[in-house]
Design an enzyme around this catalytic site. Structure first.
Site, PDB file in Angstrom:
ATOM      1  N   SER A  94       1.962   6.645   2.785  1.00 57.12           N
ATOM      2  CA  SER A  94       2.847   7.674   3.357  1.00 57.12           C
ATOM      3  C   SER A  94       3.814   8.244   2.330  1.00 57.12           C
ATOM      4  CB  SER A  94       3.687   7.077   4.484  1.00 57.12           C
ATOM      5  OG  SER A  94       2.879   6.783   5.581  1.00 57.12           O
ATOM      6  N   GLU A 108       0.846   9.824  19.231  1.00 59.56           N
ATOM      7  CA  GLU A 108       0.247  11.152  19.331  1.00 59.56           C
ATOM      8  C   GLU A 108      -1.033  11.221  18.497  1.00 59.56           C
ATOM      9  OE1 GLU A 108       3.470  10.563  18.867  1.00 59.56           O
ATOM     10  OE2 GLU A 108       4.424  11.487  20.611  1.00 59.56           O
ATOM     11  N   GLN A 162       0.843  -1.202   0.000  1.00 62.70           N
ATOM     12  CA  GLN A 162       0.000   0.000   0.000  1.00 62.70           C
ATOM     13  C   GLN A 162       0.871   1.242   0.000  1.00 62.70           C
ATOM     14  OE1 GLN A 162      -1.377  -1.020   4.418  1.00 62.70           O
ATOM     15  NE2 GLN A 162      -1.884   1.093   3.940  1.00 62.70           N
ATOM     16  N   GLY A 163       0.550   2.161  -0.891  1.00 62.65           N
ATOM     17  CA  GLY A 163       1.355   3.369  -1.027  1.00 62.65           C
ATOM     18  C   GLY A 163       0.608   4.567  -0.470  1.00 62.65           C
ATOM     19  N   SER A 192       5.834  -1.664   3.210  1.00 69.07           N
ATOM     20  CA  SER A 192       6.216  -3.060   3.423  1.00 69.07           C
ATOM     21  C   SER A 192       5.949  -3.840   2.136  1.00 69.07           C
ATOM     22  CB  SER A 192       5.364  -3.695   4.526  1.00 69.07           C
ATOM     23  OG  SER A 192       5.383  -2.898   5.673  1.00 69.07           O
ATOM     24  N   GLU A 244      -6.684  -1.824   9.361  1.00 68.64           N
ATOM     25  CA  GLU A 244      -5.295  -2.108   9.702  1.00 68.64           C
ATOM     26  C   GLU A 244      -5.114  -2.299  11.205  1.00 68.64           C
ATOM     27  OE1 GLU A 244      -2.600   0.876   8.279  1.00 68.64           O
ATOM     28  OE2 GLU A 244      -0.833  -0.306   8.738  1.00 68.64           O
TER      29      GLU A 244
END
Lengths: 390, 369, 390, 369
Positions: A130, A373, A127-128, A162, A245
């Site tokens: 970030s 965060e 998966q692309g 990944s 996820e």
């Protein structure tokens, strides 16, 4: 409230156990190097074997080739796979994230083509999402896709991917409208990783291995029919994928940590320091008991969540609680381990360097898949209803 | 009362910062990491030319006879640049020799150590022992020349480049410190790489190794104790310098990295972590320099001051490192970024000369008994 | 770097010690009730006695009746007063906060009138800053002052005021311009607490006592000459006062905690639990050593700060570091005490309830005089130079 | 596997929440705090009418024969409203009687306890002992009627209103549980008020007090162990209910309180504390209900589950309380605000039935041996 497994849950577990006993590869599948093709082929074979045994995509509806397992059964599945130390599931992104997204949002043609190929390991997915400049702020992504005839032309860079080195396909988020507000100009494309202009560079982590990659897209042509969902509706799709996820991981994480804890307990019984067996030191005893109790509570909260999902069908933002819990627990866990085992634990050849690796790898836990965060923001805003902070 | 560094100490601070920035930038550190011994003898010579290998040693043995505060100043800069070198090992060993009453061996060994012409290390830890010398069990037998050693030592710093090993053993109940030459027969060593890429640890095996005696009995205990305390000061200052680097690097990143249209340093979640990093850094600084001063002055509070500093700095550096990586996000978790070099070094410093738990128990003995 | 006291510092300390040995009241001054006038009179007498001995306003310049002590001597002063368990200094707000403000900002007339009365305890002072709706956001205060002839007419409410019950005067922050930005419409008035329309109500804390008060101002007339500094320039004056509030406390806090720690160590040596002396339990030993080391480092950082102030004259935002340090240390401290002493520590009659009181009172430490959150903002923004977060 | 409460358990939850909201609002709590015994017998009767004083006792002894999960449900609501009452004491005592094999005393004592007509408590802690019954040293001597007791017990809950005291002592090496009537001669008690304003502790002195034996030896040990575990479940659920109240109250405050022109709940420093409070609250919930279930089912994991829950909930409630007060700021630190009632109660719950350190050591024994 009844925490015993039901009869059908027991049957599910026993069937799986029986199958694993029969089918588990005799020796563990291990990579000789970062780029060992034999390793990846063996993992594909294992995925295919699982599919043929009916143990791939267990939560997928039967109409799509799955087993229609409940969330609780899915938890059992993860737990058993980990308990049997079964090989890594190379199809995990396809099964857990991409498949459900295609089922929910894909065209009939997309479903027909992609879904079976995920289950039988024809296609490995990545998966692309970030990008270097959009970490926590995923929606600020800059990778661009422009329609040119029947194709989108894609340019940009992704990071933290990944499986990118071996993936056949990628679910890629791209900006298709520069003028719209950032969430409204994003689309999701299904991209063939063998397309011209795609290149992948491994990214080495502080713990030594290269489990993540950078991906570069230079004038990559993606057929327009590989758009999933509507144009500029990619953000909504992403949210669904990200929610998936976070759920479901708990059960395998539990076993992984449990195995480490058992190994630690074993070491504590064997080793001495300053004339005292590590297991007899009252301070060590407090520490290991705290580790144990935190871990058990993690399992319980995971089971509570699965039990809730089993009724409400979709995982909610409560997944963020589990994510914070296990990632920060693991960081306390590895530090306690280092304290209990003492200075020898820092050596690369002590227990094959597994404590060193666990210690270092844990620092990524509170960053990957949404930083602590960001998870706390999500809980504050979406669970507790506090006003937005950023 | 003046907590500030003196004028000459400030000059030393400036000089050493400039020196290490020039002589050992991070590219050089990475080069040394990949080398066999993590040691550059040319660089070592230049360090020795500054006098820092003999900083606190007496002038009669070619040292500068400066104070432990000065040693802390230089060690902080060494930590700040993450220098791979046998500095800790040699400083520990030379302090041990210097703290002993053996005038002859001082004369033989100290000058070349002070001048950087030779390197030494201390082999303390047995299979089961900890940093309390009372737990050392390796036994030595008396011989004509001194003692004969058999057994194993673990986590010996820089044994691979050391010309001399000071080995802590026991003749019956008496502690003995034996001087072993690198060429001694029956000596075997094997690298045991640790998490810290900038330091080299070894397992050292002794099979009927003949050695001279540096000190034994109460004298050996006292000298060993003081040298471990000096080592702890060096480790604290090293941690402090590392913390300072992490803090500065992280605050800079937090100022420039944008997410959601703003610098991440404008989010309280990041701000407050940075504030805590500063608090720990400042506290570690107070503790380290006070310990150096008190130990040097033979102040009655010296023993506890060293334990306080070592326990605090070890934890603080780790926590500062944790926040540093966290605030950097993914990029701080990569091999490419330098944060991990400091993070790993902080872990080896945490153990060196006693971990926090060890020092808390020592401290408890001082305040309860 | 030389941490020995200089000769003049030693002389300062020895003079003070000699004076205290001679002059300390024979029995401690204790209040019979919250409103015991004898108690307050005795404290005024003590303050007067200190003034006459030359030990009031030690940091004040000699021209204003002070001793011109350095910051390091001021630290010694606080430490010795605490070590001798000297009575509470009822003039502390006047000496520490109001006096320096009047010296810096007051008219000659104000200086002449007020300063001597502070030192000799003719006037006890309080400060009226916080309001129910402006806690951390002090500048949002709503208490209003309108000029009417030669007087300001003041209406509003203040909260968290120490000494209000006995104070003769109050440094009161009021809004004098509603249209200006919030920081630009504030003025500082010197208000006679005996004025008509001033009323005080004690505010009980969770720890039982009423050390703070609410103050109500209803059409209180304050002569215009009691404005300090310029009209609408009160915020700048406040900042100076608040900075002074944070410095200098460290040395007495250290002794207070040190005394508690010594008491705890004494108890640990006397008491047993489950057959084991508390001081012999390895877990207790870790805890008490941690308390000890944190406290010693507090003293060191305080001394470093004093050493710095001695050179640079004014305390900076670094005071926030010490405030966070001691307040959070104390909270860990009291919890560790409760763990070490065990269940008996919760009893009101165990050691006169001092552990219970310390435990509960500590919760206020991270709130009063600027919350930990505000202190961390200050450090981030003013020391580290990070962008403003609110 | 179903972690949800059953339909009837949910009904019990609703009923008890409604009941306590009506019968014991916070004004009533404050009134009871100021009363001598912190106990309202009329309210106790109404609680008994609901069956909650005999919730888990057998039907033959007038109990409802419900599960420990049901007991946790009601205890959570009791903690949520901060009820002052001898509920913990009586539940502990009746569980102890019920866990013994003494059919006769069960018949004599349980029905009136179940019906709320009498109140009982357990006197366990000696001057020096902790929650491990093995450390009890108070010695009893055998007599015709049973035993004669002399000695002192501390931290006895609600002794001032108890009709019956179950006293843990030792005849030589054997543990014995003795039943003492409040009218027994030689019995003296003195209130020892604690931090928790909603509970009453007593020092109880025994001077040749005659008592019947409820159980002795291994039977006494087993019954005592189980009753302490049941007590621990009640304490955990009480902590959980309190935490829930603190969380809810704090989040509401964070939504409405404005500073610097915005709700304080929009600042990350506040948000993130609230998120952690929720995390701890949820974790405490998992631990408590699982422990109740496992203990009830005599699951092999029961022992460890109770220790896990008690260690975790004790710390979590304190941390949640800390954040609750911090986020409220000054107002949360006043006597007027109700937060401190919960905060102080959490501290007494932290100690009751063993503090975290005790349970971690117990747990270590289970997992290491």
């Amino acid at each position: 409230m009844d925490l015993n497994l039901t009869e059908s849950e027991l049957k599910f577990r026993d069937d799986l156990r029986a199958w694993l006993k029969e089918n588990l590869p005799e020796k563990p599948i291990k990579a000789e190097s970062d780029n060992d093709p034999e390793y990846w082929n063996a993992l594909r074979d294992w995925q295919k074997q699982m599919f043929e045994g009916g143990w791939a995509g267990v939560t997928w509806p039967k109409e799509f080739g799955g087993r229609g397992a409940t969330s609780i059964e899915a938890g059992i599945y993860m737990e058993e796979m980990a308990a049997f130390d079964a090989p890594e599931r190379v199809g995990t992104i396809g099964e857990g994230l991409i498949g459900p997204t295609i089922m929910a949002e894909g065209s009939d043609e997309q479903k027909e083509f992609f879904l079976p190929r995920i289950l039988n390991a024809t296609d490995i997915w990545c998966q692309g999402f970030s990008e270097p400049n959009s970490g926590s702020d995923v929606a600020s992504l800059a990778t661009k896709a422009v329609l040119d005839g029947d194709d989108f032309v894609v340019n940009g860079q992704k990071i933290w991917t990944s499986y990118a080195k071996v993936a056949d396909w990628c679910l890629l988020l791209v900006r298709t409208d520069n003028d719209a507000p950032k969430h409204k100009g994003i689309s999701a494309l299904l991209v063939d990783m063998k397309s011209e202009g795609v290149s992948v560079r491994p990214l080495r982590q502080m713990s030594g291995e290269s489990a993540f990659n950078e991906m570069f897209f230079t004038n990559v042509r993606v057929p327009a029919k590989n758009l999933i969902g509507k144009l500029n509706d990619g953000w909504r799709i992403t949210i669904t994928t990200l929610m998936n996820e976070r759920a479901n991981l708990g059960s395998s994480i539990y076993i992984m940590f449990k195995n480490n804890l058992d190994k630690l307990l074993g070491r504590m019984k064997e080793l001495k320091r300053g004339g005292i067996r590590l297991a007899d030191d009252p301070i060590n005893r407090q520490k290991v008991a705290q580790m144990y109790l935190e871990l058990e509570i993690f399992k319980l909260t995971t089971n509570r969540a699965l039990s809730k999902i089993a009724k409400n069908a979709t995982p909610g933002p409560e997944g963020s609680i589990l994510k914070i819990y296990w990632s920060e627990m693991n960081q306390r866990f590895v530090q306690s381990t280092m304290e209990i085992l003492g200075d020898q634990a820092q050596l690369q050849d002590f227990d094959d360097g597994s404590w060193v690796h666990a210690y270092l790898r844990s620092r990524g836990n509170t960053i990957e898949a949404g930083t602590s965060e960001i998870q706390r923001n999500i809980i504050a805003e979406r669970v507790l209803g506090l006003p937005r902070s950023y | 009362m003046n907590f500030d560094l003196s004028k000459t100490q400030k000059m030393l601070q400036d000089a050493s910062r400039t020196f290490f920035q020039r002589e050992c930038p991070i590219a050089k550190v990475r080069e040394l990491i990949d080398s066999e011994h993590g040691h550059d003898s040319a660089l070592w010579t230049r360090i020795a030319e500054q006098g820092w290998t003999g900083l606190t040693l007496p002038e009669e043995h070619e040292g500068l006879a400066l104070s432990l505060v000065d040693l802390a100043v230089v060690s902080e800069e060494i930590g700040h640049c993450c220098l791979p070198s046998p500095f800790v090992a040699t400083t520990w060993a030379s302090s041990l020799i210097d703290s002993s009453g053996n005038a002859e061996l001082k004369k033989t060994l100290l000058p070349s150590l002070a001048l950087g012409e030779s390197i030494a290390t201390v082999a303390l830890l047995d299979e089961d022992s900890d940093w309390n010398p009372a737990t050392v069990t390796m036994s030595a037998t008396s011989s004509d020349a001194g003692v004969v050693l058999s057994g194993s030592k673990r986590l010996v710093l820089d044994a691979g480049v050391a010309d001399t090993l000071l080995v802590v053993a026991r003749i019956q109940d008496d502690l003995v410190i034996a001087v072993v030459d690198k060429t001694a027969s029956g000596l075997r060593m094997e690298p045991t790489p640790g998490m810290d890429l900038t330091r080299r640890y070894y397992q050292v095996d002794f099979e009927n190794v003949s050695a001279e005696i540096l000190a034994s009995g109460a004298e050996a205990e006292a000298a060993l104790k003081r040298s471990i305390q000096i080592g702890a000061i060096v480790a604290c200052a090293d941690l402090l310098g590392g913390m300072e680097w992490v803090l500065k690097t992280t605050v800079e990143y937090a100022r420039s990295r944008q997410q959601f249209g703003k610098a991440i340093g404008s989010y309280q979640a990041v701000q407050h972590q940075c504030s805590d990093m500063l608090l720990m850094n400042e506290s570690a600084r107070s503790a380290t320099y006070y310990a150096a001063w008190a130990l040097h002055e033979n102040d009655p509070a010296g023993d506890e001051a060293v334990g306080i500093a070592k326990a605090y700095c070890s934890e603080a550096a780790r926590l500062v490192g944790n926040s540093g990586i966290q605030i950097h996000g993914g990029i701080g978790f990569t091999w490419e970024h330098d944060l991990h070099l400091y993070y790993k070094r902080a872990k080896s410093n945490e153990y060196l000369f006693g971990d926090p738990s060890h020092h808390r128990e020592q401290l408890a003995q001082l305040i309860i008994n």
